[in-house]
Design a protein around this motif. Sequence first.
Motif, short mmCIF file in Angstrom:
data_model
loop_
_atom_site.label_atom_id
_atom_site.label_comp_id
_atom_site.label_asym_id
_atom_site.label_seq_id
_atom_site.Cartn_x
_atom_site.Cartn_y
_atom_site.Cartn_z
N SER A 230 -6.48 7.60 3.50
CA SER A 230 -7.12 8.12 4.70
C SER A 230 -8.31 7.26 5.10
CB SER A 230 -7.56 9.57 4.47
OG SER A 230 -6.45 10.42 4.31
N TYR A 231 -9.08 6.81 4.11
CA TYR A 231 -10.21 5.93 4.43
C TYR A 231 -9.72 4.61 5.02
CZ TYR A 231 -13.91 8.74 2.29
OH TYR A 231 -14.82 9.72 2.01
N GLU A 232 -8.63 4.09 4.50
CA GLU A 232 -8.08 2.85 5.05
C GLU A 232 -7.75 3.02 6.52
OE1 GLU A 232 -4.82 -0.20 3.43
OE2 GLU A 232 -3.94 1.64 4.25
N GLN A 233 -7.08 4.11 6.87
CA GLN A 233 -6.72 4.36 8.27
C GLN A 233 -7.97 4.52 9.13
OE1 GLN A 233 -3.46 4.44 9.64
NE2 GLN A 233 -3.12 3.45 7.67
N LEU A 234 -8.98 5.22 8.60
CA LEU A 234 -10.22 5.40 9.34
C LEU A 234 -10.91 4.07 9.60
CD1 LEU A 234 -12.63 6.94 10.51
CD2 LEU A 234 -13.37 7.44 8.17
N LEU A 235 -10.99 3.23 8.59
CA LEU A 235 -11.64 1.93 8.74
C LEU A 235 -10.90 1.05 9.75
CD1 LEU A 235 -12.53 1.25 5.01
CD2 LEU A 235 -14.12 1.88 6.84
N LEU A 265 -8.60 -0.41 -0.93
CA LEU A 265 -8.99 -0.92 0.39
C LEU A 265 -8.78 -2.42 0.51
CD1 LEU A 265 -12.25 1.18 0.67
CD2 LEU A 265 -10.07 1.67 1.74
N LYS A 266 -7.90 -2.98 -0.29
CA LYS A 266 -7.69 -4.42 -0.29
C LYS A 266 -7.10 -4.93 1.02
CE LYS A 266 -6.59 -6.57 -3.95
NZ LYS A 266 -5.98 -7.15 -5.16
N ARG A 267 -6.33 -4.07 1.71
CA ARG A 267 -5.63 -4.54 2.90
C ARG A 267 -6.48 -4.53 4.16
NH1 ARG A 267 -0.19 -0.93 2.67
NH2 ARG A 267 -1.75 0.68 3.09
#
Length: 533
Positions: A230-235, A265-267
């Motif tokens: 979810s954090y990845e999508q938010l960022l 969050l590597k991507r």
Amino acid sequence: MSDTYVSEAFTPEERALLEPHFSNVEGPVFALTNLPEAVKGAMFARYSRTTKSLRRLFLDEFADDVAVVDIGSVAAASKRAAGIYERVFVEYGDDSVAQLGGVHLACEQSSQLLAKALEWGRLAAYLEQSTRYMRYDDRPGDRWRATVPPELAGTDLAQTYESFLDDVFTAYGRMYEQLHPWFRTRFPKQPDDTDFVYNQTILAKTCDTLRMVLPAGTRSNLGIYATGQSYEQLLLRLAQHPLAEMRAYGDLMLVELRKVIPEFLKRVDQPDRGVAWSAYWRDVRERTQELTAKLVGDVEPEPRGLVNLVDHDPEGELKVTAAVLYAHSDLPDDQLLAIAVTLSPDERAEILAASVGERGNRRHKPGRAWERTQYRFDVLCDYGAFRDLQRHRPLTLEWQRLTPTFGYDVPAEIDAAGLRDDWEFAMRRSRETHDAIAAAGLPDVAQYAVSMAYRIRFVMQMTAREAMHLTELRSQPAGHPVYRAVAQEMHRAIAEVHPAIAAAFTHISYEDVDLERLEAERRTERKRKAIQS
């Protein structure tokens, strides 16, 4: 449970390894403790493809790694945890693993616009600072509690905007000093209410009334709990946002999250992954804006009321009836729908009533069969009420740019207390400042200057089950009058097209109240006393 669950035997040495990381070492249900998020995610991913129990899996494949993490330095621990993650997600996919680790993140000094961007995602938990219990006319660090858009830095517009903040926050404080005692006079303390209950209620009433005068640039604090995915999508969403505050805040979040869950969050900033995804979304947004301006940009909006039901399924009640029958039969879905058509209205009503049951409180809701039909509402209400309604993330919600175009609301108490001139002054300064910034080619940035009393248009699409939850919750007496009115109008609209469905919304409130928070504060006080005793 003891006669059905087969207890797993562990040696004393194994128990010593397990006990720091498992809430128990005997039962079939247990929590993971004192483990890095990457380790927990990796364990669950590995768990999906083995016959071993999770505790045995830990002992066989993870205990040695965790021991190194436990005794090593922070850097060594992070490196080792990353190694565990890398080893597992190569086989199982990083998306599935990233769903299994989460972080609590504090996000402070966010504008209202940024808060809405942060709260966009469905699969996360958010708690936002309430504007109901705090005044906004103080100046921490000799600055108003408002964001100055980075786009205005070093320009004459920055001075224009800051002058507006001086005017509106000063007007807020001036109105507060008059409105708070006015409410105390209008609503005298009752003998049975404690000073705490009464003072909190008057504070909430005053702040609730005045918060609408504040601009969308007003700052708030948020708490977020979300998974790595979810954090990845938010960022990624923040990285392509048209406003600089959102992009800069996303950069800050990435730095802090990488201190806790770097593996997930590597991507985000890889050119062929996160950067490409953000660019895709940005291109879609810009192209759609361009075409929208070309196709409908010159069309004037027709007048609309507070709430408009713009789409629903005329056969919604039939379909919910069939859906209720589905789990309790062995017939295919379309056959059940054909049967539902042949039932009498009384028979369908009986089935719907059985699926709802006796609702002791509003948290008693029917099952997912009630998601078989949907309603799409176009809403035009003040931005302050929108902020609360926007928090219903399971439904589909999209909003338009915030502008002064649709006018503003004036609470009845403002007129009654003789504060109309101050209110009108703040609204006029808001429009002037917005228009000046928009005229400079910055329409998105101009939103920061729009007071929350101005109306915004947004669409809410929801199932019957979600409509029950939203309308009952937001119509309660403790709620703000505007979003209470929105919820009540939604219920009335549903009742016109699906009366049997609307009849199940038995905990919706049409009660008129003057002090919205009084009963809630009384309940809280009773609970507090019960705990103390």
